[in-house]
Design a protein around this motif. Structure first.
Motif, PDB file in Angstrom:
ATOM      1  N   LYS A 167       0.849  -1.184   0.000  1.00 54.68           N
ATOM      2  CA  LYS A 167       0.000   0.000   0.000  1.00 54.68           C
ATOM      3  C   LYS A 167       0.891   1.244   0.000  1.00 54.68           C
ATOM      4  N   LEU A 168       0.635   2.179  -0.914  1.00 56.75           N
ATOM      5  CA  LEU A 168       1.378   3.423  -0.980  1.00 56.75           C
ATOM      6  C   LEU A 168       0.474   4.596  -0.609  1.00 56.75           C
ATOM      7  N   GLY A 169       1.096   5.638  -0.142  1.00 54.45           N
ATOM      8  CA  GLY A 169       0.362   6.847   0.209  1.00 54.45           C
ATOM      9  C   GLY A 169       1.322   8.000   0.387  1.00 54.45           C
ATOM     10  N   SER A 170       0.800   9.109   0.907  1.00 56.23           N
ATOM     11  CA  SER A 170       1.639  10.296   1.053  1.00 56.23           C
ATOM     12  C   SER A 170       1.130  11.151   2.192  1.00 56.23           C
ATOM     13  N   VAL A 171       1.948  12.126   2.567  1.00 55.16           N
ATOM     14  CA  VAL A 171       1.565  13.073   3.610  1.00 55.16           C
ATOM     15  C   VAL A 171       0.340  13.866   3.174  1.00 55.16           C
ATOM     16  N   ASP A 172       0.183  14.088   1.883  1.00 56.45           N
ATOM     17  CA  ASP A 172      -0.953  14.832   1.370  1.00 56.45           C
ATOM     18  C   ASP A 172      -2.264  14.068   1.567  1.00 56.45           C
ATOM     19  N   GLU A 173      -2.199  12.745   1.533  1.00 55.01           N
ATOM     20  CA  GLU A 173      -3.401  11.915   1.626  1.00 55.01           C
ATOM     21  C   GLU A 173      -3.706  11.474   3.052  1.00 55.01           C
ATOM     22  N   PHE A 174      -2.668  11.187   3.825  1.00 54.99           N
ATOM     23  CA  PHE A 174      -2.860  10.565   5.135  1.00 54.99           C
ATOM     24  C   PHE A 174      -2.368  11.411   6.306  1.00 54.99           C
ATOM     25  N   GLY A 175      -1.730  12.530   6.037  1.00 52.20           N
ATOM     26  CA  GLY A 175      -1.145  13.286   7.134  1.00 52.20           C
ATOM     27  C   GLY A 175       0.171  12.659   7.550  1.00 52.20           C
ATOM     28  N   SER A 176       0.324  12.348   8.805  1.00 50.27           N
ATOM     29  CA  SER A 176       1.592  11.855   9.327  1.00 50.27           C
ATOM     30  C   SER A 176       1.848  10.411   8.919  1.00 50.27           C
ATOM     31  N   PHE A 177       3.121  10.025   9.026  1.00 48.67           N
ATOM     32  CA  PHE A 177       3.536   8.648   8.760  1.00 48.67           C
ATOM     33  C   PHE A 177       2.817   7.687   9.702  1.00 48.67           C
ATOM     34  N   GLU A 178       2.621   8.092  10.952  1.00 49.28           N
ATOM     35  CA  GLU A 178       1.938   7.236  11.933  1.00 49.28           C
ATOM     36  C   GLU A 178       0.468   7.037  11.557  1.00 49.28           C
ATOM     37  N   GLN A 179      -0.162   8.079  11.047  1.00 48.26           N
ATOM     38  CA  GLN A 179      -1.555   7.937  10.618  1.00 48.26           C
ATOM     39  C   GLN A 179      -1.661   6.993   9.423  1.00 48.26           C
ATOM     40  N   PHE A 180      -0.695   7.068   8.524  1.00 47.15           N
ATOM     41  CA  PHE A 180      -0.670   6.137   7.386  1.00 47.15           C
ATOM     42  C   PHE A 180      -0.550   4.697   7.881  1.00 47.15           C
ATOM     43  N   GLN A 181       0.330   4.444   8.833  1.00 51.85           N
ATOM     44  CA  GLN A 181       0.489   3.096   9.378  1.00 51.85           C
ATOM     45  C   GLN A 181      -0.819   2.597   9.981  1.00 51.85           C
ATOM     46  N   ALA A 182      -1.495   3.448  10.720  1.00 47.21           N
ATOM     47  CA  ALA A 182      -2.750   3.044  11.346  1.00 47.21           C
ATOM     48  C   ALA A 182      -3.802   2.680  10.299  1.00 47.21           C
ATOM     49  N   ARG A 183      -3.890   3.480   9.241  1.00 47.81           N
ATOM     50  CA  ARG A 183      -4.864   3.191   8.192  1.00 47.81           C
ATOM     51  C   ARG A 183      -4.538   1.881   7.479  1.00 47.81           C
ATOM     52  N   CYS A 184      -3.244   1.593   7.293  1.00 46.21           N
ATOM     53  CA  CYS A 184      -2.859   0.331   6.642  1.00 46.21           C
ATOM     54  C   CYS A 184      -3.266  -0.857   7.508  1.00 46.21           C
ATOM     55  N   ARG A 185      -3.040  -0.749   8.797  1.00 46.45           N
ATOM     56  CA  ARG A 185      -3.401  -1.863   9.693  1.00 46.45           C
ATOM     57  C   ARG A 185      -4.900  -2.109   9.685  1.00 46.45           C
ATOM     58  N   GLU A 186      -5.689  -1.057   9.466  1.00 50.59           N
ATOM     59  CA  GLU A 186      -7.146  -1.212   9.403  1.00 50.59           C
ATOM     60  C   GLU A 186      -7.575  -2.076   8.224  1.00 50.59           C
ATOM     61  N   LEU A 187      -6.700  -2.206   7.217  1.00 51.86           N
ATOM     62  CA  LEU A 187      -7.020  -3.084   6.089  1.00 51.86           C
ATOM     63  C   LEU A 187      -7.111  -4.532   6.520  1.00 51.86           C
ATOM     64  N   ALA A 188      -6.409  -4.885   7.618  1.00 49.88           N
ATOM     65  CA  ALA A 188      -6.452  -6.234   8.200  1.00 49.88           C
ATOM     66  C   ALA A 188      -6.313  -7.331   7.146  1.00 49.88           C
ATOM     67  N   PRO A 189      -5.207  -7.343   6.413  1.00 47.14           N
ATOM     68  CA  PRO A 189      -5.065  -8.361   5.355  1.00 47.14           C
ATOM     69  C   PRO A 189      -5.100  -9.776   5.908  1.00 47.14           C
ATOM     70  N   GLN A 190      -5.713 -10.648   5.140  1.00 53.26           N
ATOM     71  CA  GLN A 190      -5.826 -12.059   5.496  1.00 53.26           C
ATOM     72  C   GLN A 190      -5.504 -12.901   4.278  1.00 53.26           C
ATOM     73  N   PHE A 191      -4.771 -14.000   4.506  1.00 61.02           N
ATOM     74  CA  PHE A 191      -4.485 -14.933   3.418  1.00 61.02           C
ATOM     75  C   PHE A 191      -4.993 -16.304   3.814  1.00 61.02           C
ATOM     76  N   ASP A 192      -5.902 -16.830   2.997  1.00 63.75           N
ATOM     77  CA  ASP A 192      -6.466 -18.166   3.212  1.00 63.75           C
ATOM     78  C   ASP A 192      -5.732 -19.134   2.278  1.00 63.75           C
ATOM     79  N   ALA A 193      -4.892 -19.986   2.870  1.00 68.64           N
ATOM     80  CA  ALA A 193      -4.079 -20.893   2.061  1.00 68.64           C
ATOM     81  C   ALA A 193      -4.916 -21.978   1.396  1.00 68.64           C
ATOM     82  N   ARG A 194      -6.070 -22.285   1.947  1.00 74.46           N
ATOM     83  CA  ARG A 194      -6.897 -23.328   1.329  1.00 74.46           C
ATOM     84  C   ARG A 194      -7.596 -22.816   0.075  1.00 74.46           C
ATOM     85  N   SER A 195      -8.166 -21.642   0.157  1.00 74.09           N
ATOM     86  CA  SER A 195      -8.845 -21.079  -1.016  1.00 74.09           C
ATOM     87  C   SER A 195      -7.895 -20.296  -1.896  1.00 74.09           C
ATOM     88  N   MET A 196      -6.662 -20.069  -1.400  1.00 75.53           N
ATOM     89  CA  MET A 196      -5.651 -19.296  -2.124  1.00 75.53           C
ATOM     90  C   MET A 196      -6.179 -17.896  -2.446  1.00 75.53           C
TER      91      MET A 196
END
Length: 801
Positions: free
Chosen positions: A750-779
């Motif tokens: 995921k890419l972003g910028s200070v213009d879109e997300f504000g601080s680097f810490e805010q960008f990190q928080a928004r990325c974690r909210e994506l909560a990526p999951q990988f299901d190896a059975r369904s691929m």
């Protein structure tokens, strides 16, 4: 022995021995021809060529060459080489395994070559026929007896173009009960100690941290070669500051007169070069002057493209002391029909049209041109690659120009007159142009090969009739427009059908020269093919310079690939979709396996190329070659990407390599500034990990937090998530690599910028909210609003060559 993978990592070796290989057999199908030659190259050997007690460091082997300690060794014994003519390769290697009691162990033998293996004098493995790809795997049993056991390995191969003289032995069980060592153990001990000492060197900031107690005197030197007079003795030091201006350091020690050196690339010192020029005309003049200066003075040293630099000099009205020698060497390469001699021929024909050669060189050149083999269906046998997109056009335009120059002369290999040669070539050129106009380039965005294609197209612009010349010029415009679209802060950042290790530093790529010519405040670059621009009728499309700084959100087909590009002022993300996700994908079909296909047709040649060089039909699970699947950029020298390496270690020269290409293709899906990738590596591939290029030294700051990596630079942000733990690894590069061990891994970028997300810490928080999951059975990989990446196994069959 590598405790994680089971690969043996210590060998003695002798060779490789190279000898010319000639055979009367010919074939109009070059792949079939080379397969046949591989099938007969290896001598059948039943008895071990050497006894354990005869193996001694410095002693001569049956190949007539001394036994040496192999360093470095990642697990593959790798003597990959490029051979311009057909040769036979022979190599001997030896290792030792020690056990406390009798023990039978299962092992895998991985090889591209013909190979025979003896354990304590008894043959335990044999593969008679080398292959170009994919690597062969053979499971064997090693009946080890109590004490030391000696493995002797004999390798035989056909050397033709990029030749994979590679094998590895991987123990599959009982690793804790086996000690790997070497024959001639006492003499090998100092080498093993120096090997271990070199492996423990680390780099922090601008300082090398050295382990204590080196087993011999150790030194540091800089650059690609080692000048003993410039080397500095660092024996006993624990910290050494590296030179700020140097791109590469070599740390080495000497045992019995033999040097073991570890290369360390100082990536933080690799920065773009900018030239102070006033405008585009001054930029062009600077590039041409730089080309003309190469090889102009001093004693004669063979250069790969020496004739091109002569062309540049003569076009400027200058002469070099060794110009006739450079021309003579190019003619010799054409006479020998070396691979890539079509490149030299294209330059020679251009040179001869513009300038007068001395009589002796003129006569030699004429005979070489008339005797040349302009296509694989013509009489003769050699190792030239005819079928790649750039080579095919190069052969066609060379034939056209040669036929035009000598219309009434007899061309030996085809039996045609010059006029007939020209007519045949004209039809092939028209077919090539039509195909690319319809489908786009197969070697799309290749920052190396598109320069070659541009050279061939420039010859078409300057030496063909108006219709073909205009079509060729329009395709050069397409090349430059596409590169300009993918430029980020001046550097070309793009997925590519064929690429080399320069992918890690995009401003070093050959096509960067074109961006500099368009926009002189871009990082400077140069390519020998720019010599063809001199005195050309082609005019650079300077209007495309505006695309270099323009935000873009585009997608487009080229060949069988579908490319996406999302470029913003502070970042860029681009990729090839695998498989294609466009609404109604239309593919061209590979006809090279059809029995009645017209082998002279462009459609067949194009299919032939896909069969050999991998696929342009990007689908998960297909064996890859040099394709670069995706790129993220935060600056013109700061990029991120993942790949499945074709090798176990950095920069040993194979295709696919460590940082370029993919052993196995992933699934890739991009939506705007977010990308997902899934890798599934089958048991038939020896490299059981994927990795991430993440150059921390180029970033303003970075954070590794569990499965996440975050980086920022100049207000641009990047986040990488992996389903597997990301483990830092240091090879030639330090603080640039994270590995995900295992045959199954999913990544989210995921890419972003200070213009879109504000601080680097805010960008990190928004990325974690994506909560990526990988299901190896369904691929399936899912991540919030990004949606789902689905891994669908390709129906394409793996092609062996």
């Amino acid at each position: 022995m590598d405790a994680r993978s089971g690969f043996l990592t210590h060998y003695l070796y002798s060779g490789p021995r190279l000898s010319p290989f000639e055979h009367e057999q010919t074939d109009k199908n070059q792949i079939r021809y080379e397969q046949y030659l591989r099938s007969i190259i290896a001598d059948k050997v039943e008895l071990a060529p050497v006894l354990a007690e005869e193996i001694a460091i410095g002693a001569e082997s049956p190949l007539g060459q001394p036994w040496q300690y192999l360093y470095p060794c990642s697990g593959f014994v790798n003597f990959n080489l490029f051979s311009y003519t057909l040769q036979k390769v022979e190599l001997l290697a030896a290792a030792a395994l020690t056990v406390a009691e009798d023990l039978t162990v299962r092992a895998n033998v991985w090889t591209y070559t013909a190979i025979d293996i003896w354990l304590n004098g008894s043959k335990v493995s044999s593969a008679a026929n080398p292959v170009y790809k994919p690597i062969m795997k053979q499971e064997i049993e090693l009946p080890l007896r109590k004490g030391s056991n000696t493995l002797v390995i004999m390798l035989q191969n056909l050397a033709v173009r990029d030749t994979r003289n590679i094998f590895g032995i991987q123990l599959l069980e009982h690793l804790d009960r086996i000690t790997a060592g070497l024959p001639d153990a006492a003499a090998a001990e100092p080498y093993l100690k120096l090997d271990q000492w070199l492996s423990e060197i680390t780099l922090t900031g601008n300082e090398l941290l050295l382990p204590p107690d080196p087993p011999c005197a150790v030194y540091i030197a800089y650059g690609e070669g080692i000048d003993p007079a410039a080397a500095k003795d660092i024996t006993g030091l624990r910290r050494v500051a590296v030179e700020q201006s140097e791109a590469e350091a070599l740390i080495y020690g000497i045992v019995d007169g033999k040097r073991l050196s570890r290369q360390i690339e100082l990536l933080h010192n690799r920065v773009p070069v900018y030239r102070s020029v006033a405008d585009t005309s001054e930029a062009k003049a600077a590039v041409f002057e730089e080309l003309a200066a190469i090889g102009a003075t001093g004693s004669f040293e063979p250069l790969r493209f020496g004739l091109f630099y002569v062309l540049a000099r003569w076009n400027l009205g200058k002469a070099g002391a060794n110009d006739h020698l450079h021309i003579s060497r190019a003619i010799e390469q054409i006479e020998r029909r070396e691979d890539c001699s079509d490149f030299h021929l294209a330059g020679l024909l251009r040179l001869m049209d513009i300038h007068k050669l001395p009589a002796e060189l003129e006569q030699r050149a004429e005979q070489a041109i008339l005797n040349y083999r302009y296509w694989m269906t013509e009489n003769g046998s050699d190792g030239m690659c005819f079928w790649s997109e750039n080579h095919a056009l190069m052969f066609y335009i060379c034939a056209y120009m040669a036929g035009s120059r000598y219309p009434d002369r007899h061309f030996v290999r085809s039996g045609r007159s010059g006029s007939e040669v020209k007519a045949v070539a004209l039809g092939r050129i028209r077919d090539w142009l039509t195909d690319v106009e319809c489908w786009g380039f197969e070697e799309f965005q290749s920052t190396d090969y598109m320069c070659v294609t541009m050279g061939a197209l420039l010859n078409a612009v300057d030496y063909m009739e108006q219709d073909e010349a205009e079509r060729a010029a329009a395709l050069i415009d397409v090349i430059i427009k596409s590169f300009a679209s993918h430029a980020f802060r001046g550097s070309i950042v793009t997925p590519q059908a064929r690429i080399y290790r320069s992918v890690i530093l995009p401003f070093t790529q050959a096509a960067q020269s074109l961006m500099y010519l368009l926009k002189p405040d871009a990082p400077a670059g140069n390519s020998e093919w720019l010599a063809f621009l001199m005195n050309s009728r082609y005019q650079l499309p300077y209007q495309y310079a505006e695309l270099m700084d323009k935000p873009l959100d585009i997608e487009y087909p080229t060949g069988n690939a579908w490319v996406k590009l999302y470029k913003q002022p502070r970042y860029l993300l681009t990729s090839v979709q695998s498989p294609r996700y466009d609404a109604a994908p239309v593919y061209w079909d590979n006809i090279s396996f059809e029995e009645y296909a017209d082998i002279e047709s462009n459609e067949y040649v194009k299919s032939f190329n896909e069969r050999f060089h991998g696929t342009t039909r990007f689908e998960p699970g297909v064996y890859g070659y040099q394709q670069h699947m995706w790129y993220a950029a935060l600056d013109n020298d700061t990029v991120l990407f993942t790949n499945h390496p074709g090798e176990l270690a950095d920069e040993v020269g194979m295709r696919p390599g460590y940082w370029y290409g993919n052993g196995i293709m992933p699934a890739v899906k991009q939506q705007g500034s977010t990308l997902g990738a899934i890798y599934a590596i089958g048991e038939e591939h020896p490299v059981a990990f994927t990795h991430l290029f993440f150059p921390e030294a180029k970033l303003d700051s970075s954070l590794h937090d569990g499965h996440w990596l975050f980086g920022e630079k100049d207000g641009g942000y990047a986040a990488i998530w992996c389903s597997e733990p990301l483990q830092p690894y240091h090879d030639k590069l330090f603080h640039c690599e994270y590995r995900a061990y295992g045959r199954l891994a999913a990544y989210l970028c995921k890419l972003g910028s200070v213009d879109e997300f504000g601080s680097f810490e805010q960008f990190q928080a928004r990325c974690r909210e994506l909560a990526p999951q990988f299901d190896a059975r369904s691929m399936q990989l899912s991540a919030g609003e990004f949606g789902v990446v689905q891994y669908v196994y390709s129906s394409n069959k793996t092609q062996y060559v």
